[in-house]
Design an enzyme around this catalytic site. Structure first.
Site, PDB file in Angstrom:
ATOM      1  N   GLU A  32       0.835  -1.213   0.000  1.00 34.79           N
ATOM      2  CA  GLU A  32       0.000   0.000   0.000  1.00 34.79           C
ATOM      3  C   GLU A  32       0.872   1.267   0.000  1.00 34.79           C
ATOM      4  O   GLU A  32       0.541   2.275   0.634  1.00 34.79           O
ATOM      5  CB  GLU A  32      -1.025  -0.038   1.132  1.00 34.79           C
ATOM      6  CG  GLU A  32      -1.881  -1.286   0.982  1.00 34.79           C
ATOM      7  CD  GLU A  32      -3.276  -1.205   1.520  1.00 34.79           C
ATOM      8  OE1 GLU A  32      -3.751  -0.090   1.772  1.00 34.79           O
ATOM      9  OE2 GLU A  32      -3.894  -2.268   1.657  1.00 34.79           O
TER      10      GLU A  32
HETATM   11  N1  CAA Z   1      -6.483  11.358  -4.215  1.00 30.82           N
HETATM   12  C1  CAA Z   1      -6.978  11.826  -5.382  1.00 30.82           C
HETATM   13  N2  CAA Z   1      -6.205  12.044  -6.471  1.00 30.82           N
HETATM   14  C2  CAA Z   1      -4.886  11.787  -6.362  1.00 30.82           C
HETATM   15  C3  CAA Z   1      -4.299  11.310  -5.187  1.00 30.82           C
HETATM   16  C4  CAA Z   1      -5.164  11.089  -4.063  1.00 30.82           C
HETATM   17  N3  CAA Z   1      -4.703  10.623  -2.900  1.00 30.82           N
HETATM   18  N4  CAA Z   1      -2.982  11.148  -5.388  1.00 30.82           N
HETATM   19  C5  CAA Z   1      -2.731  11.528  -6.663  1.00 30.82           C
HETATM   20  N5  CAA Z   1      -3.894  11.912  -7.241  1.00 30.82           N
HETATM   21  C6  CAA Z   1      -4.095  12.410  -8.608  1.00 30.82           C
HETATM   22  C7  CAA Z   1      -3.296  13.692  -8.861  1.00 30.82           C
HETATM   23  O1  CAA Z   1      -4.006  14.833  -8.425  1.00 30.82           O
HETATM   24  C8  CAA Z   1      -3.109  13.647 -10.356  1.00 30.82           C
HETATM   25  O2  CAA Z   1      -4.291  14.055 -11.003  1.00 30.82           O
HETATM   26  P1  CAA Z   1      -4.315  15.337 -12.021  1.00 30.82           P
HETATM   27  O3  CAA Z   1      -3.351  15.031 -13.110  1.00 30.82           O
HETATM   28  O4  CAA Z   1      -5.735  15.423 -12.453  1.00 30.82           O
HETATM   29  O5  CAA Z   1      -3.874  16.511 -11.177  1.00 30.82           O
HETATM   30  C9  CAA Z   1      -2.987  12.158 -10.639  1.00 30.82           C
HETATM   31  O6  CAA Z   1      -3.578  11.471  -9.542  1.00 30.82           O
HETATM   32  C10 CAA Z   1      -1.547  11.723 -10.807  1.00 30.82           C
HETATM   33  O7  CAA Z   1      -0.875  12.073  -9.605  1.00 30.82           O
HETATM   34  P2  CAA Z   1       0.705  12.253  -9.536  1.00 30.82           P
HETATM   35  O8  CAA Z   1       1.166  13.157 -10.615  1.00 30.82           O
HETATM   36  O9  CAA Z   1       1.023  12.621  -8.126  1.00 30.82           O
HETATM   37  O10 CAA Z   1       1.197  10.768  -9.900  1.00 30.82           O
HETATM   38  P3  CAA Z   1       2.619  10.088  -9.745  1.00 30.82           P
HETATM   39  O11 CAA Z   1       2.852   9.248 -10.939  1.00 30.82           O
HETATM   40  O12 CAA Z   1       3.635  11.089  -9.356  1.00 30.82           O
HETATM   41  O13 CAA Z   1       2.371   9.037  -8.536  1.00 30.82           O
HETATM   42  C11 CAA Z   1       2.210   8.298  -6.293  1.00 30.82           C
HETATM   43  C12 CAA Z   1       1.884   9.396  -7.312  1.00 30.82           C
HETATM   44  C13 CAA Z   1       1.667   8.829  -4.951  1.00 30.82           C
HETATM   45  C14 CAA Z   1       3.679   8.037  -6.154  1.00 30.82           C
HETATM   46  C15 CAA Z   1       1.434   6.997  -6.687  1.00 30.82           C
HETATM   47  O14 CAA Z   1       1.953   6.448  -7.873  1.00 30.82           O
HETATM   48  C16 CAA Z   1       1.457   5.948  -5.603  1.00 30.82           C
HETATM   49  O15 CAA Z   1       0.713   6.042  -4.610  1.00 30.82           O
HETATM   50  N6  CAA Z   1       2.277   4.855  -5.781  1.00 30.82           N
HETATM   51  C17 CAA Z   1       2.254   3.737  -4.865  1.00 30.82           C
HETATM   52  C18 CAA Z   1       1.248   2.709  -5.301  1.00 30.82           C
HETATM   53  C19 CAA Z   1       0.784   1.828  -4.178  1.00 30.82           C
HETATM   54  O16 CAA Z   1       0.529   2.270  -3.071  1.00 30.82           O
HETATM   55  N7  CAA Z   1       0.617   0.551  -4.472  1.00 30.82           N
HETATM   56  C20 CAA Z   1       0.087  -0.373  -3.510  1.00 30.82           C
HETATM   57  C21 CAA Z   1      -0.539  -1.526  -4.225  1.00 30.82           C
HETATM   58  S1  CAA Z   1      -1.962  -2.160  -3.434  1.00 30.82           S
HETATM   59  C22 CAA Z   1      -1.427  -3.119  -2.159  1.00 30.82           C
HETATM   60  O17 CAA Z   1      -0.312  -3.079  -1.748  1.00 30.82           O
HETATM   61  C23 CAA Z   1      -2.498  -3.954  -1.536  1.00 30.82           C
HETATM   62  C24 CAA Z   1      -2.002  -5.060  -0.672  1.00 30.82           C
HETATM   63  O18 CAA Z   1      -1.365  -5.962  -1.104  1.00 30.82           O
HETATM   64  C25 CAA Z   1      -2.351  -5.081   0.725  1.00 30.82           C
END
Ligand code: CAA
Length: 380
Positions: free
Chosen positions: A363
């Protein structure tokens, strides 16, 4: 701001504590060894209402608040983090996402079963080349008119083989980058869907983690969640709440290890006295307690913000970052307090140490939490 627990909070916390001690503790070492979590235990967690805790009762959920959810997560995780990750994924990543963003028809068809635990859900975002960099989706869902055609592979999927329904994130229009990503509800029985091999993991070994393969899976158009192109935001919004749940899991792992270390240090004697009377051990316990209390406050604060309808994204990341480091530090020290016994399975702390590590990875890794936190603090 009032973080005192209500009668209802105490009741649900005690129910989870009881369940963990009576149902999860027996067999937890074997489940870790055999990498197996019996279906009957999932059913029991569903019967107790742990699988759809925050869902509106009209869809079969418990209608509880986020505080109740984190209390349950903490108690289950003290004993068995493999059980709590099933609870966390079903509540935060599946039920929450569906309740908040799915259509009424989707809620009737899927959420009602998922919230009661009659069915189990999985959340499929990660890929071989899209873990932290979640926008780089290679799985594609091509719009064919009345359906989408899904192709690709997902990795490290919790509830991979035990789930009935899968929320799958896929690229529908590469030219639009993250705005060309959608989320779909996929049923296990659909043609072309294959559950890949089970991962042989360091920790949370009871939980089933698989790769999933999609080969020309036909998804009816009505199974897309939200507007076209909403998939990436859906994933981010869903994960924001999921991170509070995983923070609570980390807290529970830490608290479980701390309680074991404290009890052990009051019984084990060395140099003529119980080892808790040696400052070297007492100070370790003090450090554990301080970090556990601080984690709990961060988590309660994030849960409160969510229930108050505030923006809790950064608060959840902060709680997860701190609590997962606490889980790692506390479990390592708990093994140390146990000495040679800490290295032996029957004392439980070595399992908790192995389980702790994943809370810094899934996550969103700790580094991803720092990206979110630092971007936010630098934005103004
Ligand atoms: N809420 C709403 N919108 C969001 C947001 C949020 N929390 N975070 C980002 N966004 C939106 C941004 O506003 C942007 O939209 P616009 O272009 O319209 O402005 C869009 O999403 C893209 O955002 P970023 O430019 O910030 O994207 P990025 O490529 O830089 O990535 C990141 C952001 C936070 C690093 C994201 O890629 C991330 O969270 N990565 C980690 C993924 C993750 O957590 N994976 C877990 C897998 S599930 C799991 O683990 C389950 C399990 O097994 C238990």
């Amino acid at each position: 701001m009032d973080f005192s627990l209500t009668e209802e909070h105490l009741m649900i916390r005690d129910a989870a504590r009881d369940f963990a001690r009576t149902e999860l503790l027996p067999g937890v070492i074997e489940r870790d060894k055999d990498q197996h979590f019996p279906k009957e235990l999932i059913t029991k967690m569903g019967d107790l209402g742990f699988l759809g805790m925050m869902v509106d009762p009209k869809y079969g959920g418990g209608g509880m608040d986020t505080t109740s959810y984190v209390l349950v997560m903490e108690e289950l995780s003290k004993i068995d983090a493999s059980a709590s990750v099933i609870v966390s994924v079903n509540n935060s990543l599946v039920c929450y996402g569906l309740e908040a963003y799915a259509s009424e028809e989707q809620k009737e068809k899927y959420l009602t079963k998922l919230a009661t635990g009659e069915s189990i859900g999985a959340f499929c975002l990660s890929e071989p080349e899209a873990g932290s960099d979640a926008t780089s989706q290679r799985t594609t869902a091509i719009n064919m008119g009345d359906h989408y055609l899904l192709n690709g592979t997902k990795n490290w999927i919790t509830n991979g083989s035990s789930a009935d329904y899968y929320i799958v994130i896929a690229q529908t229009d590469k030219d639009k980058a993250h705005k060309g990503i959608n989320a779909f509800i996929v049923e296990k029985t659909w043609e072309g869907f294959e559950v890949g091999p089970k991962e042989d993991k360091l920790g949370i070994r009871g939980s089933d983690t698989h790769s999933l393969i999609f080969n020309d899976v036909k998804i009816p158009k009505e199974n897309r969640i939200g507007e076209d192109g909403f998939g990436f935001k859906f994933a981010m919004k869903t994960l924001a709440g999921g991170r509070i749940g995983i923070a609570a899991q980390a807290l529970g792992i830490a608290a479980g290890a701390y309680e074991l270390a404290k009890d052990y240090s009051k019984q084990r004697k060395a140099f003529g006295t119980e080892i808790c009377n040696h400052q070297a051990i007492a100070f370790k316990l003090a450090d554990m307690k301080v970090n556990i209390d601080a984690s709990r406050h961060l988590i309660m604060h994030a849960a409160w913000m969510k229930d108050e309808g505030m923006d809790y994204n950064v608060a959840g990341c902060t709680a997860k970052l701190f609590a997962s480091q606490t889980a790692m530090d506390t479990t390592i020290e708990a093994v140390q307090v146990h000495g040679g016994n800490g290295y032996v399975k029957e004392y439980h702390v070595e399992r908790l140490m192995r389980d702790a590590k994943i809370t810094q990875i899934y996550e969103g890794t700790s580094e991803i939490q720092k990206i979110v936190i630092s971007r936010d603090l630098l934005k103004n």
